[in-house]
Structures are given as C-alpha cells and as structure tokens.
Design an enzyme around this catalytic site. Structure first.
Site, mmCIF file in Angstrom:
data_model
loop_
_atom_site.group_PDB
_atom_site.id
_atom_site.type_symbol
_atom_site.label_atom_id
_atom_site.label_comp_id
_atom_site.label_asym_id
_atom_site.label_seq_id
_atom_site.Cartn_x
_atom_site.Cartn_y
_atom_site.Cartn_z
ATOM 1 N N HIS A 1 1.475 0.441 -12.891
ATOM 2 C CA HIS A 1 2.135 -0.013 -13.404
ATOM 3 C C HIS A 1 3.649 -0.222 -13.683
ATOM 4 C CE1 HIS A 1 2.737 -3.999 -15.072
ATOM 5 N NE2 HIS A 1 3.447 -4.016 -15.572
ATOM 6 N N THR B 1 -8.681 -0.980 -18.720
ATOM 7 C CA THR B 1 -9.434 -0.766 -20.100
ATOM 8 C C THR B 1 -9.529 -2.525 -19.991
ATOM 9 O OG1 THR B 1 -7.508 -0.508 -21.680
ATOM 10 C CG2 THR B 1 -8.978 1.258 -21.883
ATOM 11 N N GLY C 1 0.521 -1.288 -0.626
ATOM 12 C CA GLY C 1 0.039 -0.457 0.098
ATOM 13 C C GLY C 1 0.294 1.851 -0.600
ATOM 14 N N SER C 2 2.163 1.743 -0.610
ATOM 15 C CA SER C 2 2.832 2.567 -0.578
ATOM 16 C C SER C 2 2.607 3.320 -1.343
ATOM 17 C CB SER C 2 4.438 2.086 -0.855
ATOM 18 O OG SER C 2 4.364 1.541 -1.694
ATOM 19 N N ILE D 1 -6.778 -9.865 -12.346
ATOM 20 C CA ILE D 1 -7.321 -10.017 -13.881
ATOM 21 C C ILE D 1 -8.915 -9.495 -13.324
ATOM 22 C CG2 ILE D 1 -7.753 -11.312 -15.504
ATOM 23 C CD1 ILE D 1 -4.750 -12.787 -14.672
ATOM 24 N N MET E 1 -3.355 -7.044 -6.899
ATOM 25 C CA MET E 1 -3.200 -7.823 -8.195
ATOM 26 C C MET E 1 -4.164 -8.728 -8.177
ATOM 27 S SD MET E 1 0.009 -6.569 -8.033
ATOM 28 C CE MET E 1 1.202 -7.380 -9.287
ATOM 29 N N ASP F 1 -2.656 -4.972 -17.287
ATOM 30 C CA ASP F 1 -2.131 -3.539 -17.603
ATOM 31 C C ASP F 1 -1.732 -3.119 -19.239
ATOM 32 O OD1 ASP F 1 -1.181 -4.852 -14.818
ATOM 33 O OD2 ASP F 1 0.698 -6.414 -15.673
HETATM 34 C C1 GAR Z 1 3.727 -1.015 -7.593
HETATM 35 O O1 GAR Z 1 5.405 -1.287 -7.577
HETATM 36 C C2 GAR Z 1 2.978 -0.883 -8.546
HETATM 37 O O2 GAR Z 1 3.453 -0.420 -9.162
HETATM 38 C C3 GAR Z 1 2.822 -2.988 -8.720
HETATM 39 O O3 GAR Z 1 2.668 -2.751 -7.586
HETATM 40 C C4 GAR Z 1 3.278 -2.845 -6.818
HETATM 41 C C5 GAR Z 1 2.378 -2.430 -5.472
HETATM 42 O O4 GAR Z 1 3.047 -1.654 -3.990
HETATM 43 N N1 GAR Z 1 1.820 -3.291 -9.497
HETATM 44 C C6 GAR Z 1 1.590 -4.188 -10.572
HETATM 45 O O5 GAR Z 1 2.589 -4.664 -10.622
HETATM 46 C C7 GAR Z 1 0.167 -3.641 -11.315
HETATM 47 N N2 GAR Z 1 0.632 -5.031 -12.430
HETATM 48 P P1 GAR Z 1 1.826 -0.665 -2.485
HETATM 49 O O6 GAR Z 1 1.048 -1.716 -2.664
HETATM 50 O O7 GAR Z 1 3.788 -1.127 -2.335
HETATM 51 O O8 GAR Z 1 2.238 0.631 -3.980
#
Ligand code: GAR
Length: 223
Positions: free
Chosen positions: A119, A151, A22-23, A102, A100, A155
């Site tokens: 992404h 969409t 969740g950053s 689909i 994460m 990704d």
């Molecule tokens: C982030 O790096 C984001 O870009 C990636 O998951 C991470 C979540 O980090 N997203 C994907 O890979 C989507 N396909 P977070 O939970 O610390 O925000």
C-alpha cells in the site's frame, strides 16, 4: 516437508493478484527469474481483463488468468470464484500487487498469515486512495510505502516493511508517486523472499522475522 529420496524439492508457490499495470508483479517475477527469490510464480490473476499487467505476466511466461469481477452478482460470489481459481494453483503465498478490490472476511480468513499486500503510504496513515496527494495536502515531510499481512480491515494488518520517501516543498502527487513506486519495487521482493524462505511469519496478529516480532511499523528503510 518430507521428501522421498530422489524427489526434487518443491519450491514455494506464489499466486499474484493484480488489477492494473502490474509493475510490482513484474518486480517480483524478475527477482524470481534472477534467482533472488527461490519460488515459483504459479499464476497471475487479474479481476480486470486487458490490463497491462496480464501482458507483462505472459511476456515472462507466467500463466495469466482473468476472473472478471463485473460478471458476478455480488462481492461474495466473486470472492468464491476467485478462491476456487487461486486454489487450483495450491499456492503457499498470495501476493496482492495493486489488487484494487475490497475482500470478504471469508476470503481473508482462508489465506490468513499467507497473504501480503502493498500500500502506497506509511500505514496506518492514509488507508484507501489518493495517498500521495493526501500526504502533500497534509503538509507531511515524509511519505512512503508499506508491505503488510492482510487481515480483515482494508489496508491494514501487521506491517512487515516500510520504505520512507522525503516530500519536497514543490512536490506533486505524480512525482511523489514515481519515487514511491521505485521503493515499492525494492521492498516487495524483499518481503516475498523473507516469506518463501520461511523467515517471515504472522503470529498473534504480529509480523515475525526469524521468530522475532517486527516493530509495529515494520522494518523501516530510510532514504
Ligand atoms: C501500487 O502503487 C500499489 O502500492 C497500489 O497500487 C499500485 C499498483 O501498481 N496499491 C494500493 O493502492 C492498494 N491499496 P502496479 O499494478 O504497477 O503494481
């Protein structure tokens, strides 16, 4: 939107979906708190219980909810339950922040034009997982991160903004991921701010800023 005299202005409402640390959610929430984004975060919803992002939301006094995907017999059933939960909050914008899963076509269609994703690659390169390692293995000299409208393709969808990160010859996936993550926390709040202020829209499968089509890659921030 019409308001009666004396009625306080209703701020745009955001629901953020997470699956992990969740950053990005925290970066957006902190930008809201600082007054950089004029909106309310109505809820943070995780498809996994006990992830760190839920606590980060609660620490910021945000309603943190779980719709655990493992309790549903199919992707369709889960997405229906998630839509119901999201719609309780009547959001103007859905923000996927490390969510994460689909998504089914029905889910995407319901929020088309008002759902953003981040992404960690310069889309359309490296959809899917392990993007940092794949960029290194391919001998790329640059990598980065993209915010895009969602969409029906995984990704994919019109790009809004990208931040470019240079890959050094001795880079590791972890080091690269850290530098990309820093850029994520800069560009996602920018995109959200544009959307809630009415500057960012999606029209004919194209991202528009102030009514002008953004380039196919999105607005590109170089280091
Ligand atoms: C982030 O790096 C984001 O870009 C990636 O998951 C991470 C979540 O980090 N997203 C994907 O890979 C989507 N396909 P977070 O939970 O610390 O925000």
């Amino acid at each position: 939107m019409m308001r009666s005299p004396g009625e306080p202005e209703k701020k745009p409402r955001i629901v953020i979906l997470i699956s992990g640390s969740g950053s990005n959610m925290a970066a957006i929430a902190d930008a809201v708190k600082a007054g950089d984004i004029d909106a309310d975060i109505a809820a943070v919803i995780s498809n996994k219980p006990d992830v760190a992002g839920l606590q980060k939301a609660r620490d910021r006094d945000i309603d943190a909810q779980v719709v655990d995907h493992s309790g549903f017999q199919s992707r369709e059933h889960f997405d229906v339950a998630l839509m119901r939960k999201i719609d309780e909050y009547e959001p103007d914008l859905i923000v996927l922040a490390g969510f994460m899963r689909i998504l089914t076509a029905d889910f995407v269609r319901r929020y088309l034009g008002r759902m953003l994703n981040i992404h960690p690659s310069l889309l359309p390169k490296y959809q899917g997982l392990h993007t940092h390692q794949r960029a290194i293995d391919a001998g790329d000299t640059e990598h980065g991160v993209t915010v895009h409208f969602v969409t029906e393709e995984l990704d994919d969808g019109p790009n809004v903004i990208q931040a470019v990160v240079t890959i050094s010859s001795d880079d590791t996936a972890d080091a690269l991921q850290q530098r990309v993550r820093q850029q994520e926390h800069i560009i996602y709040p920018i995109a959200v701010k544009w959307f809630v202020s009415g500057r960012l829209t999606m029209k004919d499968n194209q991202a528009m800023l102030d009514g002008i089509a953004l380039p196919a890659g999105g607005l590109r921030l170089e280091q």
